[in-house]
Scaffold this motif. Structure first.
Motif, mmCIF file in Angstrom:
data_model
loop_
_atom_site.group_PDB
_atom_site.id
_atom_site.type_symbol
_atom_site.label_atom_id
_atom_site.label_comp_id
_atom_site.label_asym_id
_atom_site.label_seq_id
_atom_site.Cartn_x
_atom_site.Cartn_y
_atom_site.Cartn_z
ATOM 1 N N LYS A 171 -12.162 23.459 31.717
ATOM 2 C CA LYS A 171 -12.932 22.562 30.846
ATOM 3 C C LYS A 171 -13.428 23.287 29.599
ATOM 4 O O LYS A 171 -13.521 22.694 28.529
ATOM 5 N N ILE A 172 -13.750 24.569 29.755
ATOM 6 C CA ILE A 172 -14.272 25.329 28.631
ATOM 7 C C ILE A 172 -13.143 25.856 27.753
ATOM 8 O O ILE A 172 -13.202 25.772 26.535
ATOM 9 N N PHE A 173 -12.108 26.394 28.399
ATOM 10 C CA PHE A 173 -10.968 26.952 27.671
ATOM 11 C C PHE A 173 -9.819 25.953 27.705
ATOM 12 O O PHE A 173 -8.849 26.118 28.438
ATOM 13 N N ARG A 174 -9.897 24.926 26.913
ATOM 14 C CA ARG A 174 -8.911 23.850 26.929
ATOM 15 C C ARG A 174 -7.564 24.262 26.369
ATOM 16 O O ARG A 174 -6.555 23.645 26.662
ATOM 17 N N ASN A 175 -7.513 25.294 25.550
ATOM 18 C CA ASN A 175 -6.252 25.719 24.947
ATOM 19 C C ASN A 175 -5.365 26.497 25.921
ATOM 20 O O ASN A 175 -4.180 26.657 25.666
#
Length: 55
Positions: free
Chosen positions: A33-37
């Motif tokens: 969720k935080i690191f979507r990339n």
């Protein structure tokens, strides 16, 4: 001045505890969720690496 220093130290300690919790226990749930990339299949493979960093 001592109150300001103590408050700053407390905030920094809480921030470090949050990072430890995130990297050790919530890497697979909150990480995507935080690191979507990043691809989602990356998180289970790197769980032990993140736990080492958190520790």
């Amino acid at each position: 001045m001592e109150i300001a220093v103590s408050t700053l130290i407390t905030l920094i300690a809480l921030f470090h505890l949050y990072i430890m919790w995130f990297e050790m226990f919530a890497w697979e749930t909150r990480g995507p969720k935080i690191f979507r990339n990043f691809p989602k299949e990356l998180f289970p493979k790197t769980k032990s690496l993140a736990a080492n960093q958190g520790l």
